[in-house]
Design an enzyme around this catalytic site. Structure first.
Site, PDB file in Angstrom:
ATOM      1  N   ASN B  70       0.848  -1.190   0.000  1.00  0.00           N
ATOM      2  CA  ASN B  70       0.000   0.000   0.000  1.00  0.00           C
ATOM      3  C   ASN B  70       0.880   1.235   0.000  1.00  0.00           C
ATOM      4  O   ASN B  70       1.978   1.247   0.547  1.00  0.00           O
ATOM      5  CB  ASN B  70      -0.943  -0.002   1.210  1.00  0.00           C
ATOM      6  CG  ASN B  70      -0.326   0.652   2.418  1.00  0.00           C
ATOM      7  OD1 ASN B  70      -0.345   1.874   2.552  1.00  0.00           O
ATOM      8  ND2 ASN B  70       0.265  -0.155   3.293  1.00  0.00           N
ATOM      9  N   ASN B 101      -2.602   6.713  16.810  1.00  0.00           N
ATOM     10  CA  ASN B 101      -1.349   6.527  16.074  1.00  0.00           C
ATOM     11  C   ASN B 101      -0.956   7.852  15.435  1.00  0.00           C
ATOM     12  O   ASN B 101      -1.723   8.438  14.664  1.00  0.00           O
ATOM     13  CB  ASN B 101      -1.543   5.432  15.016  1.00  0.00           C
ATOM     14  CG  ASN B 101      -0.268   5.142  14.244  1.00  0.00           C
ATOM     15  OD1 ASN B 101       0.145   5.921  13.393  1.00  0.00           O
ATOM     16  ND2 ASN B 101       0.361   4.018  14.544  1.00  0.00           N
ATOM     17  N   ASN B 129       4.341   6.652  15.117  1.00  0.00           N
ATOM     18  CA  ASN B 129       4.852   6.006  13.913  1.00  0.00           C
ATOM     19  C   ASN B 129       6.099   6.738  13.440  1.00  0.00           C
ATOM     20  O   ASN B 129       6.006   7.834  12.924  1.00  0.00           O
ATOM     21  CB  ASN B 129       3.758   6.041  12.843  1.00  0.00           C
ATOM     22  CG  ASN B 129       4.256   5.580  11.492  1.00  0.00           C
ATOM     23  OD1 ASN B 129       5.274   4.916  11.389  1.00  0.00           O
ATOM     24  ND2 ASN B 129       3.522   5.942  10.449  1.00  0.00           N
ATOM     25  N   CYS B 132       6.725   5.026   8.797  1.00  0.00           N
ATOM     26  CA  CYS B 132       5.940   4.927   7.575  1.00  0.00           C
ATOM     27  C   CYS B 132       6.842   5.138   6.365  1.00  0.00           C
ATOM     28  O   CYS B 132       7.500   6.165   6.248  1.00  0.00           O
ATOM     29  CB  CYS B 132       4.811   5.958   7.561  1.00  0.00           C
ATOM     30  SG  CYS B 132       3.763   5.749   6.131  1.00  0.00           S
ATOM     31  N   LYS B 167       6.335   2.921  17.244  1.00  0.00           N
ATOM     32  CA  LYS B 167       6.157   1.882  16.216  1.00  0.00           C
ATOM     33  C   LYS B 167       7.309   1.952  15.229  1.00  0.00           C
ATOM     34  O   LYS B 167       7.492   2.959  14.549  1.00  0.00           O
ATOM     35  CB  LYS B 167       4.814   2.059  15.505  1.00  0.00           C
ATOM     36  CG  LYS B 167       4.535   0.955  14.484  1.00  0.00           C
ATOM     37  CD  LYS B 167       3.110   1.036  13.958  1.00  0.00           C
ATOM     38  CE  LYS B 167       2.834  -0.066  12.949  1.00  0.00           C
ATOM     39  NZ  LYS B 167       1.459  -0.011  12.432  1.00  0.00           N
ATOM     40  N   ASN B 194       6.273  -2.138  11.362  1.00  0.00           N
ATOM     41  CA  ASN B 194       5.500  -1.491  10.315  1.00  0.00           C
ATOM     42  C   ASN B 194       5.750  -2.261   9.008  1.00  0.00           C
ATOM     43  O   ASN B 194       6.360  -3.330   9.012  1.00  0.00           O
ATOM     44  CB  ASN B 194       5.948  -0.033  10.186  1.00  0.00           C
ATOM     45  CG  ASN B 194       4.855   0.851   9.621  1.00  0.00           C
ATOM     46  OD1 ASN B 194       4.188   0.476   8.659  1.00  0.00           O
ATOM     47  ND2 ASN B 194       4.670   2.018  10.199  1.00  0.00           N
ATOM     48  N   THR B 195       5.306  -1.713   7.891  1.00  0.00           N
ATOM     49  CA  THR B 195       5.450  -2.429   6.615  1.00  0.00           C
ATOM     50  C   THR B 195       6.893  -2.412   6.124  1.00  0.00           C
ATOM     51  O   THR B 195       7.686  -1.556   6.491  1.00  0.00           O
ATOM     52  CB  THR B 195       4.572  -1.780   5.538  1.00  0.00           C
ATOM     53  OG1 THR B 195       4.909  -0.400   5.445  1.00  0.00           O
ATOM     54  CG2 THR B 195       3.104  -1.928   5.876  1.00  0.00           C
ATOM     55  N   GLY B 219       1.197  -8.214   5.192  1.00  0.00           N
ATOM     56  CA  GLY B 219       0.453  -9.443   4.956  1.00  0.00           C
ATOM     57  C   GLY B 219       1.221 -10.658   5.447  1.00  0.00           C
ATOM     58  O   GLY B 219       2.321 -10.556   5.996  1.00  0.00           O
ATOM     59  N   GLY B 246       1.817  -9.594   9.571  1.00  0.00           N
ATOM     60  CA  GLY B 246       1.450 -10.869   8.973  1.00  0.00           C
ATOM     61  C   GLY B 246       0.620 -11.792   9.834  1.00  0.00           C
ATOM     62  O   GLY B 246       0.426 -12.957   9.478  1.00  0.00           O
TER      63      GLY B 246
END
Lengths: 245, 303
Positions: B70, B101, B129, B132, B167, B194-195, B219, B246
């Protein structure tokens, strides 16, 4: 939004690379013409958002094109298979915006969400003109079905293999249809062209790559004149006055 | 025997450890038509900045094997709307832990937003965060170095009288060094991960799938990486960890807790299955029974 199990009643080729999928459920959770569903496919991470073409007691009909691995997998699912479906997604078309006569313009599978809506308008006594555009004759869908609802149906193909040769915009010019409100769904370039050429006001059904399909991931937000809108939740149908092209 | 699913995060009691992760659950209210939110331990709200942001151009989503990318780009209505409208609306229907957040592009923005979030009655925990990957010159720069992550932590610590979680980004060489720096700078807890920065190309169009080219990969596919980092950080720090990355089922929650997580966030899986969090909460007591666990918190960090 509801999360439901649907059974595949039938899943058949209806045009080139295009399938008609009939799904049944005790309560399909369908509310408004122009809504979509989001289908989970085994082996694929994200669901596939697909417009509802028709709805009946205990079921819905979808049209989809095989455009990648996910839709190819869907096309191979036999009758009797069970699908996990998020249903009742999106806002749908506003029939009340049309007082007397409506123009529906569908490009390719953009014809699909207009079909149930055409039924709705006809049942309310509105005069409906339908203009459908496809690349070629072998991609035509729903022509017969629309003709059963209204006499005023025009089909165009880009290669001239059926109907008016050219795009839906050419058919609009040729027919000069009478309407007080229009509704359209199809490729963005088609809708942009209509936005410029069609008089009066109307509604546009947009599509976009979606994450959740239900308004909480903000993956498909677009900017409009009335603020940021989620295509999946605040749309997919937007009024002409809202859209920034 | 009745199973005890409760956990305690820096004094905030959660009825269970299951928390939808920031960005995958809106502001909570969006999901209230299909579930009773009160089955959740907490909700981490969509990342919020000082001003409203539209985010990145479309498309923002790309599918991957066992995951997705994303690049929403921190779309949000701004901190004043969060504390003035979103949190009060959620509070009317939700009694669990509300986690605000916060993101920012400068220390001043972080401190202003955190101070407003901490001052909001309905907020129980502030999660900052610093990771990001979507915003140029944004959170990434703060979260990828121990010194700058510590800088954000100590700055927001001064204005935040509520439990403060940082985070972290997984896109770093040494996650432990950064987590320790945050702990030393006054963090009450660490959320990770995070991602991961990822990319897909549409080979027919010969262009990246998402407009911003790269985005955050999340994921099921990232679970082993996230679990490893939770394990490393939980064993190196004294402060609690919220595990994230995940998690898709009750087994994943238990695995994260055994690795050291006190609470477990569920992210991208919400997008596949908006009911996954309540389904996990329902399944957990049965899984505990199978595994011979009576009190869920007893397994935290046991591996």
């Amino acid at each position: 939004m509801e999360k439901r199990k649907f059974n595949i009643k039938s899943n058949k080729v209806t045009a080139k690379n295009t399938y008609c999928l009939e799904l049944t459920a005790l309560e399909p959770g369908y509310k408004f013409s122009g809504e979509f569903v989001d289908i989970e496919l085994e082996g694929f991470y994200l669901r596939r958002p697909i417009s509802v073409c028709d709805a009946w007691e205990g079921g819905i009909t979808l049209l989809y094109k095989v455009v990648g691995d996910g839709t190819r997998a869907l096309s191979r699912m036999p009758s009797g298979s069970v699908l996990d479906v998020l249903t009742g997604l999106g806002n749908g078309f506003d029939a009340a915006a049309c007082r007397k006569s409506a123009l529906l313009v569908g490009g390719g599978l953009g014809a699909a969400p207009l079909y149930r809506f055409c039924k709705e308008l006809c049942s309310k006594g509105r005069e409906v003109t339908v203009i459908l555009g496809f690349n070629s004759a072998d991609e035509i869908v729903l022509e017969k079905e629309f003709r059963a609802l209204t006499d005023k149906v025009s089909v165009s193909t880009a290669d001239g293999s059926a109907g008016v040769k050219g795009f839906v915009t050419d058919a609009v010019r040729l027919l000069a249809p009478q309407y007080d409100y229009y509704y359209t769904c199809g490729p963005l370039v088609m809708m942009k062209a209509l936005h410029t050429m069609l008089e009066g006001s109307g509604e546009y059904s947009l599509e976009e790559r979606m994450g959740c399909g239900a308004g909480f991931c903000y993956g498909c937000s677009c900017q409009t004149l009335t603020g940021t809108k989620r295509i999946c939740k605040d749309g997919p149908v937007f009024k002409k006055e809202e859209l920034l092209w | 025997m009745v199973k005890d699913l409760s956990v305690n995060l820096c004094g905030v009691q959660l009825r269970n450890p299951v928390v939808p992760a920031s960005g995958t659950f809106g502001f909570g209210v969006e999901l209230s038509d299909i579930m009773d939110l009160n089955v959740l331990g907490g909700i981490s709200l969509k990342g919020t900045t000082r001003e409203a942001r539209y985010g990145n151009p479309l498309p923002r989503i790309a599918e991957c094997t066992a995951g997705m990318i994303n690049s929403v780009g921190l779309q949000n209505p701004g901190i004043d709307v969060l504390v003035g409208e979103k949190v009060p609306a959620l509070r009317k229907i939700f009694g669990g832990a509300v986690i605000a957040n916060i993101s920012g592009f400068s220390l001043e923005e972080y401190t202003e937003c955190c101070s407003k979030a901490a001052a909001c009655d309905g907020v129980d925990i502030v999660e900052v965060n610093v990771s990001c990957p979507n915003v140029h010159n944004g959170g990434m720069a703060f979260g990828t170095q121990a010194s700058s992550a510590a800088g954000v932590t100590s700055a927001v610590r001064k204005v935040c009288n509520k439990p403060l979680f940082i985070k972290l980004s997984p896109n770093v060489t040494d996650i432990v060094e950064i987590a320790r720096a945050c702990e030393d700078a006054g963090a009450d807890g660490i959320t990770l991960v995070n991602t991961m920065l990822g990319m897909r190309i549409d080979i027919r169009r010969r262009q990246p799938v998402i407009a911003n080219r790269m985005g955050g990969f999340s994921g099921r596919a990232i679970f082993p990486v996230a679990l490893r980092m939770v394990y490393q950080v939980a064993h190196a720090c004294r402060i609690p960890v919220m595990g994230c990355g995940g998690v898709a089922d009750a087994e994943g929650v238990v695995e994260m807790m055994m690795a050291g997580a006190t609470a477990v966030q569920v992210g991208a899986e919400n997008l596949r299955n908006p009911m996954v969090c309540p389904e996990i909460v329902e399944r957990l007591p049965h899984l505990m029974d199978e595994l011979g666990i009576d009190t869920l918190k007893s397994i935290i960090g046991t591996v």
